[in-house]
Design a protein around this motif. Structure first.
Motif, PDB file in Angstrom:
ATOM      1  N   GLN A   1       0.792  -1.215   0.000  1.00 25.42           N
ATOM      2  CA  GLN A   1       0.000   0.000   0.000  1.00 25.42           C
ATOM      3  C   GLN A   1       0.824   1.264   0.000  1.00 25.42           C
ATOM      4  O   GLN A   1       1.897   1.340   0.553  1.00 25.42           O
ATOM      5  CB  GLN A   1      -0.914   0.039   1.232  1.00 25.42           C
ATOM      6  N   SER A   2       0.270   2.250  -0.639  1.00 27.38           N
ATOM      7  CA  SER A   2       0.677   3.610  -0.370  1.00 27.38           C
ATOM      8  C   SER A   2      -0.642   4.340  -0.141  1.00 27.38           C
ATOM      9  O   SER A   2      -1.675   3.913  -0.626  1.00 27.38           O
ATOM     10  CB  SER A   2       1.438   4.189  -1.550  1.00 27.38           C
ATOM     11  N   VAL A   3      -0.582   5.414   0.611  1.00 30.68           N
ATOM     12  CA  VAL A   3      -1.800   6.169   0.876  1.00 30.68           C
ATOM     13  C   VAL A   3      -1.713   7.494   0.137  1.00 30.68           C
ATOM     14  O   VAL A   3      -0.704   8.191   0.208  1.00 30.68           O
ATOM     15  CB  VAL A   3      -1.998   6.389   2.392  1.00 30.68           C
ATOM     16  N   ILE A   4      -2.755   7.793  -0.603  1.00 21.74           N
ATOM     17  CA  ILE A   4      -2.795   9.040  -1.361  1.00 21.74           C
ATOM     18  C   ILE A   4      -3.743  10.001  -0.652  1.00 21.74           C
ATOM     19  O   ILE A   4      -4.865   9.627  -0.307  1.00 21.74           O
ATOM     20  CB  ILE A   4      -3.286   8.770  -2.803  1.00 21.74           C
ATOM     21  N   GLU A   5      -3.265  11.234  -0.412  1.00 19.31           N
ATOM     22  CA  GLU A   5      -4.115  12.240   0.203  1.00 19.31           C
ATOM     23  C   GLU A   5      -4.554  13.242  -0.849  1.00 19.31           C
ATOM     24  O   GLU A   5      -3.730  13.728  -1.617  1.00 19.31           O
ATOM     25  CB  GLU A   5      -3.350  12.963   1.314  1.00 19.31           C
ATOM     26  N   LYS A   6      -5.867  13.525  -0.886  1.00 22.64           N
ATOM     27  CA  LYS A   6      -6.382  14.529  -1.828  1.00 22.64           C
ATOM     28  C   LYS A   6      -7.398  15.404  -1.117  1.00 22.64           C
ATOM     29  O   LYS A   6      -7.737  15.155   0.035  1.00 22.64           O
ATOM     30  CB  LYS A   6      -7.038  13.828  -3.029  1.00 22.64           C
TER      31      LYS A   6
ATOM     32  N   ARG B   1     -15.129  20.313  -1.344  1.00 25.86           N
ATOM     33  CA  ARG B   1     -15.370  21.233  -0.226  1.00 25.86           C
ATOM     34  C   ARG B   1     -14.086  21.554   0.536  1.00 25.86           C
ATOM     35  O   ARG B   1     -14.132  22.127   1.618  1.00 25.86           O
ATOM     36  CB  ARG B   1     -16.409  20.642   0.714  1.00 25.86           C
ATOM     37  N   GLY B   2     -12.960  21.126   0.010  1.00 25.65           N
ATOM     38  CA  GLY B   2     -11.676  21.446   0.652  1.00 25.65           C
ATOM     39  C   GLY B   2     -11.310  20.521   1.797  1.00 25.65           C
ATOM     40  O   GLY B   2     -10.349  20.771   2.518  1.00 25.65           O
ATOM     41  N   LYS B   3     -12.094  19.463   1.996  1.00 29.79           N
ATOM     42  CA  LYS B   3     -11.760  18.507   3.069  1.00 29.79           C
ATOM     43  C   LYS B   3     -10.875  17.396   2.530  1.00 29.79           C
ATOM     44  O   LYS B   3     -11.050  16.939   1.400  1.00 29.79           O
ATOM     45  CB  LYS B   3     -13.047  17.880   3.655  1.00 29.79           C
ATOM     46  N   LYS B   4      -9.947  16.956   3.375  1.00 26.59           N
ATOM     47  CA  LYS B   4      -9.023  15.909   2.931  1.00 26.59           C
ATOM     48  C   LYS B   4      -9.689  14.541   2.908  1.00 26.59           C
ATOM     49  O   LYS B   4     -10.529  14.239   3.769  1.00 26.59           O
ATOM     50  CB  LYS B   4      -7.820  15.871   3.870  1.00 26.59           C
ATOM     51  N   TYR B   5      -9.318  13.739   1.923  1.00 27.37           N
ATOM     52  CA  TYR B   5      -9.706  12.330   1.941  1.00 27.37           C
ATOM     53  C   TYR B   5      -8.499  11.484   1.565  1.00 27.37           C
ATOM     54  O   TYR B   5      -7.506  11.995   1.056  1.00 27.37           O
ATOM     55  CB  TYR B   5     -10.901  12.054   1.030  1.00 27.37           C
ATOM     56  N   TYR B   6      -8.602  10.206   1.861  1.00 24.00           N
ATOM     57  CA  TYR B   6      -7.459   9.294   1.682  1.00 24.00           C
ATOM     58  C   TYR B   6      -7.875   8.096   0.858  1.00 24.00           C
ATOM     59  O   TYR B   6      -9.013   7.631   0.948  1.00 24.00           O
ATOM     60  CB  TYR B   6      -6.934   8.839   3.052  1.00 24.00           C
TER      61      TYR B   6
END
Ligand code: MN
Length: 256
Positions: free
Chosen positions: A184-189, A193-198
């Motif tokens: 795994q690698s985790v991608i943050e975007k 609405r400007g909230k982070k998701y993974y």
């Protein structure tokens, strides 16, 4: 006629379970209890917080709105409680279940549950790629399952994990579980609405050690790995001994 319980984690309408069901019905009394939708990577999860529904979608084929582990329990402890299956078969899964990945696998977990219930079992998975053919794999699987069913010496905890290569197999090999180097690698975007998701992503890489299930499938062989559920690490029993003996009397005897 021997009784076989068939389940999977891709859902009762998936190609792999259909192909296998057709083959097994030729020589066994077949009952299929499988999730009503895809439940891949559900691991060994058991539904305890809501009721389960079971619907007979065609004669002998039951769809459950739960996990593969739920299906095995409903089948063995309810549907077939007076006619215990001789073997539990899970698959054929769409995608391999190799090495460390068996711990995520809903397909393999259905067979873990069978082991806990004292029924021999076989988990079957199909690599996806050029040449993937569920019909071919189902025919090969059926040959082995028919042989296992007539064996009198099969332990109740017997569990066989089978992986088919995508291409026409060169044959079959007995293997051990391979080790994943990295997955795994985790991608943050950011969402609109400007909230982070993974997002958990990445492609697996394997130690391509000789004798492993991964190496066998990569080189075009069907992999056969017997598994068991004893997770005890015998090499570390002594290391833990010091902890067991190291609690002072006065702490052991503390009263609230
Ligand atoms: Mn699956």
């Amino acid at each position: 006629m021997k009784r076989v319980l068939l389940t999977n984690d891709d859902g009762i309408f998936s190609e792999g379970i259909r192909a296998l069901g057709r083959e097994l019905a030729r020589f066994a009394k077949l009952v299929v209890v499988a999730p009503d939708r895809e439940q891949s990577a559900t691991s060994h999860s058991l539904t305890l917080t809501r009721p389960l529904r079971m619907v007979e979608v065609e004669p002998g084929w039951y769809a459950v709105d739960g996990t593969p582990t739920d299906c095995v329990n409903l089948a063995v402890l309810w549907l077939l409680k007076s006619q215990r299956p001789d073997l539990v078969v899970s698959g054929i899964n769409l995608g391999s279940n190799l090495g460390d990945d068996v711990t995520y696998s809903g397909t393999v977990s259905a067979t873990f549950e069978a082991s806990l219930l004292g029924i021999p079992s076989v988990a079957l998975s199909q690599e996806i790629g050029v040449g993937t053919n569920f019909e071919r794999s189902a025919k090969i699987a059926a040959l082995w399952i028919e042989q296992l069913l007539v064996r009198e010496d099969l332990p109740r905890q017997f569990l066989l994990n089978v992986n088919f290569p995508a291409e026409v197999p060169r044959g079959a090999r007995v293997t051990r579980l391979g080790k994943r180097v990295y997955r795994q690698s985790v991608i943050e975007k950011e969402d609109p609405r400007g909230k982070k998701y993974y997002w958990i992503a990445g492609t697996p890489e394997w130690q391509d050690a000789p004798g492993t299930d991964h190496e066998a499938v990569r080189t075009g062989w069907i992999s056969l790995t017997p598994l068991h559920l004893d997770l005890t690490d015998y090499s570390n029993l002594e290391r833990v001994e010091a902890l067991a003996l190291g609690v002072p009397e006065e702490v052991l005897k503390l009263q609230s």
